[in-house]
Structures are given as C-alpha cells and as structure tokens.
Enzyme design. Structure first.
Site, mmCIF file in Angstrom:
data_model
loop_
_atom_site.group_PDB
_atom_site.id
_atom_site.type_symbol
_atom_site.label_atom_id
_atom_site.label_comp_id
_atom_site.label_asym_id
_atom_site.label_seq_id
_atom_site.Cartn_x
_atom_site.Cartn_y
_atom_site.Cartn_z
ATOM 1 N N ASP A 86 -19.901 -69.690 4.554
ATOM 2 C CA ASP A 86 -20.059 -71.055 5.027
ATOM 3 C C ASP A 86 -18.845 -71.326 5.903
ATOM 4 O O ASP A 86 -17.704 -71.179 5.446
ATOM 5 C CB ASP A 86 -20.049 -72.039 3.862
ATOM 6 C CG ASP A 86 -21.353 -72.070 3.075
ATOM 7 O OD1 ASP A 86 -22.195 -71.178 3.278
ATOM 8 O OD2 ASP A 86 -21.510 -72.981 2.242
ATOM 9 N N HIS A 142 -20.044 -62.951 1.725
ATOM 10 C CA HIS A 142 -21.229 -62.127 1.466
ATOM 11 C C HIS A 142 -21.416 -61.127 2.602
ATOM 12 O O HIS A 142 -20.961 -61.346 3.728
ATOM 13 C CB HIS A 142 -22.456 -63.011 1.319
ATOM 14 C CG HIS A 142 -22.360 -63.969 0.160
ATOM 15 N ND1 HIS A 142 -23.137 -63.860 -0.972
ATOM 16 C CD2 HIS A 142 -21.558 -65.044 -0.044
ATOM 17 C CE1 HIS A 142 -22.825 -64.829 -1.817
ATOM 18 N NE2 HIS A 142 -21.868 -65.565 -1.278
ATOM 19 N N SER A 226 -9.813 -69.786 5.053
ATOM 20 C CA SER A 226 -9.316 -68.765 5.955
ATOM 21 C C SER A 226 -10.343 -68.474 7.036
ATOM 22 O O SER A 226 -11.115 -69.346 7.407
ATOM 23 C CB SER A 226 -8.955 -67.498 5.183
ATOM 24 O OG SER A 226 -8.168 -66.651 5.974
#
EC number: 4.1.1.65
Length: 259
Positions: A86, A142, A226
């Site tokens: 995200d 992911h 990050s």
C-alpha cells in the site's frame, strides 16, 4: 495538538539519536496511549485490520499490523504484475544508458543501489517504479510476481528519511540507505525488489520461508514507513495505462503486465 506531535516526531527522524529514541518509544508499552489518536489522525481503516485496535499494545505493533484475509484482492491475470505494498507511486521511468534513474530531480546510481555494476547492466534501459509508504500505510510487503528468489542481500548502514523532502534534499537515500534487495526470476524474466530502510532504523524483516514466491504472498515488512523500488529488465514489462504519478495504490492492484 497530537497531530502536531506526530509531525514533530517524524521531523526528528532526521537525526540518528532522536530517531533511535523514537523507535524505542514506539516499541514500548508507553506508546499505547497514543494508539487511538494515531489511528484517528492517520485515518487507519480499522474494519480491514486482522485484530481490533485495543489488541495492539505498542505503536510498533500497529505499524506492522496484518489485515483480514481477503482485504487485499490479488489481480488474478497470469501475466499481471501487482503492487507489493500500500503506497503512493512517486515515480515511474526508464533506467538510463548511464545506469541511473532520476527521482525528484536527483540522480540515483543503479550500480550503487544494487552494489554491483554487473548486476545493474541487466536492468539497463529497463523500467523502474518508486513506491512510498507513509506512516498511515499498511507496512507489510508482498511479492509483485510469482517466481524463484535467485539472490537476496543487504547493503548500507544508516537510513535517512525517504519522504518527499528526503528524496528531494537527502543524500541519495534510495541508493545509500540500508536496503534489502530480493531478485526474483519469473520464467526467465527478472525483477529486483529493493526495500529501503528509513528513520535511521534498519527495520526490514523478512517473512517468506523459502525461495519460491507466489504473487501476493507476504515476503517482508517495514517497522516504519519507507520505500520500495522495483527494477525491471528492458522490454520485459508494460506499465498499466491507468498508472499516473503520484497515485495511491494498494497491495494486489495491477501496475503492469509481462510482455
């Protein structure tokens, strides 16, 4: 008042000592009293969280929260490449003949980012995608593709801020910060997944148990916000036409296709 406090804490991450203190604080039980206001100010979607807000005993636990099963549908097209996080897409572009990329007007060396001139040669004239995670984002990473991990390594010692000001005015954080790099082979096509640390705290934890990755499978997490950089080989991918910069995106949403 509390919104000002959170912004002040983020600004303090420009300094190594204060950054480490904040990291210590967010992992302590003392930080628990900030959780409700943090969730409200950063508009964290509690409906999609795996556990209720009162389950988390520290801010750091909230940062690395998991989501309910099915909260992030994975694009099922066999040739699709998905967002691993995200995030906000901060930039998309071409790796130059000089083996560098330009982000926020600053040049970044791909050999320096990867720690190898020979490896950087593989990505010459390929595509890059910059994905920035803010404090409000879900922090788990992911796999953007299915494939086999051919190499995994870490570089760098310190981590400077990677927010927009950090990218513009910092000391080349994408290629100098502590970073963990995973190269994945998908039917002969390669992608380098560069996970860049932030806040002077080298907080990237791997979670995938073996070398075989499945698209959408969790592979790591950041303890703090990050950036992820994706590097693709020349003529190997086509970016989805709906992609713009900047653009918010979620895990599992399509960013492109294999050619």
């Amino acid at each position: 008042m509390l919104k000002w406090l959170y912004r002040f804490m983020i600004e303090l991450t420009n300094h190594a000592v204060s950054s480490k203190f904040i990291a210590f604080f967010t992992q302590s039980r003392l930080s628990a009293w900030l959780i409700p206001s943090y969730a409200k100010i950063y508009r964290i979607n509690q409906e999609e969280m795996e556990k209720s807000l009162n389950h988390y005993k520290t801010l750091q636990q909230l940062f690395i929260r998991k989501l309910k099963e099915g909260a992030r549908p994975i694009d099922e097209a066999e040739d699709s490449i998905i967002s691993p996080v995200d995030a906000v897409i901060e930039d998309i572009g071409i790796i130059s003949e000089q083996k560098d990329i330009t982000v926020k007007g600053k040049q970044y060396s791909i050999p320096e980012m990867l720690g190898s001139d020979a490896l950087a040669e593989k990505y010459l004239n390929g595509l890059f995608v910059i994905l920035y995670l803010s404090p409000s984002h879900y922090h788990r990473i992911h796999s953007p593709i299915s494939g086999v991990v051919t190499r995994q390594w870490s570089l760098g010692a310190k981590s400077y801020p990677v927010n927009r000001l950090g990218l513009k005015y910092g000391r080349r954080p994408l290629s100098k910060n502590y970073r963990m790099i995973t190269e994945v082979n998908s039917d002969g096509k390669h992608v380098a997944i560069v996970k860049v640390g932030a806040m002077f705290v080298n907080s990237i934890e791997l979670t995938h148990p073996h070398d075989q990755l499945i698209k959408g499978q969790e592979m790591a997490y950041f303890s703090f916000g990050s950036t992820v950089v994706l590097l693709f080989e020349k003529d190997s991918v086509e970016i989805d036409s709906r992609m713009t910069v900047p653009m918010a995106i979620k895990v599992g949403e399509r960013i492109g296709f294999w050619k």
